[in-house]
Motif scaffolding. Sequence first.
Motif, PDB file in Angstrom:
ATOM      1  N   THR A 273    -101.389 -21.073 -49.827  1.00 16.49           N
ATOM      2  CA  THR A 273    -101.182 -22.301 -48.961  1.00 16.49           C
ATOM      3  C   THR A 273    -102.850 -22.414 -49.630  1.00 16.49           C
ATOM      4  OG1 THR A 273    -102.245 -20.553 -47.393  1.00 16.49           O
ATOM      5  CG2 THR A 273    -100.321 -20.909 -47.070  1.00 16.49           C
ATOM      6  N   PRO A 274    -103.542 -23.246 -48.862  1.00 17.05           N
ATOM      7  CA  PRO A 274    -104.795 -23.775 -50.175  1.00 17.05           C
ATOM      8  C   PRO A 274    -105.276 -22.746 -49.845  1.00 17.05           C
ATOM      9  CG  PRO A 274    -103.786 -25.906 -49.055  1.00 17.05           C
ATOM     10  CD  PRO A 274    -102.407 -24.673 -48.779  1.00 17.05           C
ATOM     11  N   LEU A 275    -106.614 -22.427 -50.580  1.00 11.28           N
ATOM     12  CA  LEU A 275    -108.176 -21.853 -50.101  1.00 11.28           C
ATOM     13  C   LEU A 275    -108.484 -22.688 -48.919  1.00 11.28           C
ATOM     14  CD1 LEU A 275    -109.430 -19.302 -50.592  1.00 11.28           C
ATOM     15  CD2 LEU A 275    -110.756 -20.724 -52.462  1.00 11.28           C
ATOM     16  N   GLU A 276    -108.332 -24.346 -49.169  1.00 14.27           N
ATOM     17  CA  GLU A 276    -109.447 -24.740 -48.257  1.00 14.27           C
ATOM     18  C   GLU A 276    -109.207 -26.082 -48.084  1.00 14.27           C
ATOM     19  OE1 GLU A 276    -113.474 -24.331 -47.697  1.00 14.27           O
ATOM     20  OE2 GLU A 276    -113.872 -24.017 -49.762  1.00 14.27           O
ATOM     21  N   THR A 277    -109.346 -26.911 -47.093  1.00 21.81           N
ATOM     22  CA  THR A 277    -109.424 -28.543 -47.440  1.00 21.81           C
ATOM     23  C   THR A 277    -110.939 -29.155 -46.334  1.00 21.81           C
ATOM     24  OG1 THR A 277    -108.200 -28.279 -44.458  1.00 21.81           O
ATOM     25  CG2 THR A 277    -106.716 -28.525 -46.982  1.00 21.81           C
ATOM     26  N   PHE A 278    -111.350 -29.588 -46.434  1.00 19.52           N
ATOM     27  CA  PHE A 278    -112.616 -30.500 -46.745  1.00 19.52           C
ATOM     28  C   PHE A 278    -113.102 -31.988 -46.721  1.00 19.52           C
ATOM     29  CE2 PHE A 278    -113.973 -27.559 -50.540  1.00 19.52           C
ATOM     30  CZ  PHE A 278    -114.352 -28.490 -51.221  1.00 19.52           C
ATOM     31  N   THR A 279    -113.145 -32.203 -46.352  1.00 22.49           N
ATOM     32  CA  THR A 279    -113.656 -33.802 -46.867  1.00 22.49           C
ATOM     33  C   THR A 279    -115.335 -33.902 -47.318  1.00 22.49           C
ATOM     34  OG1 THR A 279    -112.360 -35.357 -45.411  1.00 22.49           O
ATOM     35  CG2 THR A 279    -113.718 -36.418 -46.424  1.00 22.49           C
ATOM     36  N   ASN A 284    -110.749 -36.598 -48.975  1.00 22.25           N
ATOM     37  CA  ASN A 284    -110.162 -35.137 -48.517  1.00 22.25           C
ATOM     38  C   ASN A 284    -110.453 -34.064 -50.450  1.00 22.25           C
ATOM     39  OD1 ASN A 284    -110.397 -36.457 -46.423  1.00 22.25           O
ATOM     40  ND2 ASN A 284    -108.622 -37.241 -46.181  1.00 22.25           N
ATOM     41  N   TYR A 285    -110.489 -33.215 -49.721  1.00 20.64           N
ATOM     42  CA  TYR A 285    -109.793 -31.676 -51.290  1.00 20.64           C
ATOM     43  C   TYR A 285    -108.737 -31.261 -50.612  1.00 20.64           C
ATOM     44  CZ  TYR A 285    -113.501 -34.954 -53.264  1.00 20.64           C
ATOM     45  OH  TYR A 285    -114.224 -35.768 -53.681  1.00 20.64           O
ATOM     46  N   THR A 286    -107.886 -30.487 -51.548  1.00 15.53           N
ATOM     47  CA  THR A 286    -107.514 -29.749 -51.285  1.00 15.53           C
ATOM     48  C   THR A 286    -107.523 -28.661 -51.572  1.00 15.53           C
ATOM     49  OG1 THR A 286    -105.804 -30.801 -49.363  1.00 15.53           O
ATOM     50  CG2 THR A 286    -105.296 -28.646 -50.039  1.00 15.53           C
TER      51      THR A 286
END
Length: 748
Positions: A273-279, A284-286
Amino acid sequence: MGGRFNLYLASIGIIPYRFARALWSGNRYSRRRFFSLTAAAFLAFILITVIPSQIGFLGKAIAKSPHPKVILISLDGGTQYLANQYLSNNVLSADRGLGLLKSKGIVAQQNITCTPSLTAACHIAIGTGSTTARTDINTNTFKLVASPFNQTISGFAAPIGGYSVSGPSESPEPTAEPIWLSLQANGKKVVAATFPGADGVDITVPGITNSPIIQSSNKRTVDYTVPFGAFAGVSAQGFSLTRTDFTEAPQTTQDQLKAAGKKFYSTILQKKTPLETFTVGGVNYTIQVAALDTTDDPVVNYDTLVFFDATNGIKSGPFRLPSTGPAYVRAKDKTSSPFYLEGSSNKAGTGFYVTNLGSDLSTVRIIRYSANSIPRNQAVIADVDDINNNVGFWSYQADFRIPERLTPGLDSFPDIELEEAYEDQVRTFVDYQTRVVLRAIRQKPDADLVLAYIEQPDGSEHQYLLTDSRQATNPRDPNTIGDRQDQAKVARYQKYVETAYKVANRAVERIIKLVGTDRKGRPNSNIIVVSDHGFAPFHTAVNINSLLINNGFDTTKVRAITSGPAVNVYINLQGREPNGTVTREEYITLQKRVVDTLKAFVDNNPNYTQEKESVPVFDKIYPRPIPNDLNDPSFGIGTNESIGQDSGDVLALLTEGYNFDGTQSPVVQRLGDLSSSTPVLSVPNFYGAHGYDATLPNMSAIFFAAGPDIEPGTIKQVRNIDIVPTINQILGVNSAPTVQGSPINLKS
């Protein structure tokens, strides 16, 4: 031909004349020797006459090439006693950086900085030649009296020299002004590379809707202006993974890595799964992470992690700054990799550091650093973009939250790994700041003044100045003081402070190399290196709010704003604050109560007072002056040599060894203190502090200077407010009437 030339060499003293004649008249063997020696003599002639003349010509050309007349470098927290110690024991080289300036120029035995000795306050004092009461910026965080009672302002973004409270509005007669205003008025060029106060910002009053500008950006802008960077909205994060988090990478990842020319010798694995998501900056970055085995051997041993945004994938490059492409990181290198956040409106970036990578992925520990960017202030946008495009996005600063475990996800990380990550940030950020300074100088090589700021060694001293037996080496265990201190940790921390001075010194050396030196080894520019304050170890955290509440103060009427060991205590005065509730009569009573409470507060715990029965926790207490007439219009805004317009109604400084910062949650009570639900004194979670009375020996800042207008010598004492008039004297410009310092004698 050869014989005649040989005789010519003899005639000008290259070889003896008789020897030349004898060689020419000898036999065949002698003649072979003759021609060999002739060639050698000709080479000697070239070495002795031609090359030196050309070197001299080149040296003159270099000396005549444009270079700034004065370069002022501030090494944040550069402490006199530590700098002297490191120069004397060869931690710092005697012929590079500070060592070169000391040997070829002037060093001060003491540099008295500002009071309180805090970063924002003292840099503004350095840049104006005025005291904190006159600059109206006395701490890193305080309150404008024109703001509502619950508001604060940063000392780095406050009006220099005050403003008119009436209105409020920009002051027609500020009580201090930055050096660049008078220099620019006299046709001089000024460069500021992340120097406090030069940021191109319009300053307004916090908490007031549609606030008017109280200091315009044109007073905070020079010929090339790079503001200090800012937090871009995403804090650092730690990640602990194991082999079960990974599976074979999708074909897309494998194909992209092959297209990027990356070699690997085992199956590529990718986190399921993605390491993390943030904005950040509206995008938005995945973040995905894959593991590579780049070792060409028969063993499966993963040694590299690649981090990439799912939307952008793994691109091949080459990349043009500020772009970086994916981040490739090897744990054994103990070096982070920068990661530009493509498309972010604020041109932000972050970085990845791998603290531990098991070859079988049984243990994978990662820190993603906080996202940062350079403020895109309209007045300086061209210079900001020049840095982004030629140096890169604002790099990650040394983040105290990492070694103090305030960053989420770090609970399972060993101390040494967190310390190594912090050291990576120390090296990386100072290198970045240095490249910003070098770029700024190259853009304006004919500048009259360059103002440069380097963040270290301040951050490392805050974190690692573990030199007092009363400091708990385990912040969560109050018993680890005295003979129970962890001596291995003490020694390790000492090395970290040394490293900070080394990287800061390297920055100075790189700037010297850029402008070059003359045949005497002196820099071609007048280089002055100072610091804003010294440093002292502290052993006790002080909770000012607990102190006020325990003594019955109403926090809607009395408010404390702290910066290090300094506090501004404000009283919610009617007619001054927009929502003031305290009458003038009550103000007088409350101010006296605050002063009396602070004076009476002592520490009587023998584990910390040592031989003394008790120690006053507060060293200096300055109340705002009160006029005799309650109806005097200056009531509540009176000033003196210690209190400025926006200082607290009481300004107080702690005694060395005590600091308002560092209180832990939950609170860790000190060894020997009585149990309390609201303790005022407790064990802190870091070790170094500044902000005390500037006249204390530990607060003495550094001062080194060398250059064409500076003769070697030693000065007993200087003051940081003397730097502006000294620079003005070198540049032949009269100082502004607000300058309180005096020129330093550079011809000692």
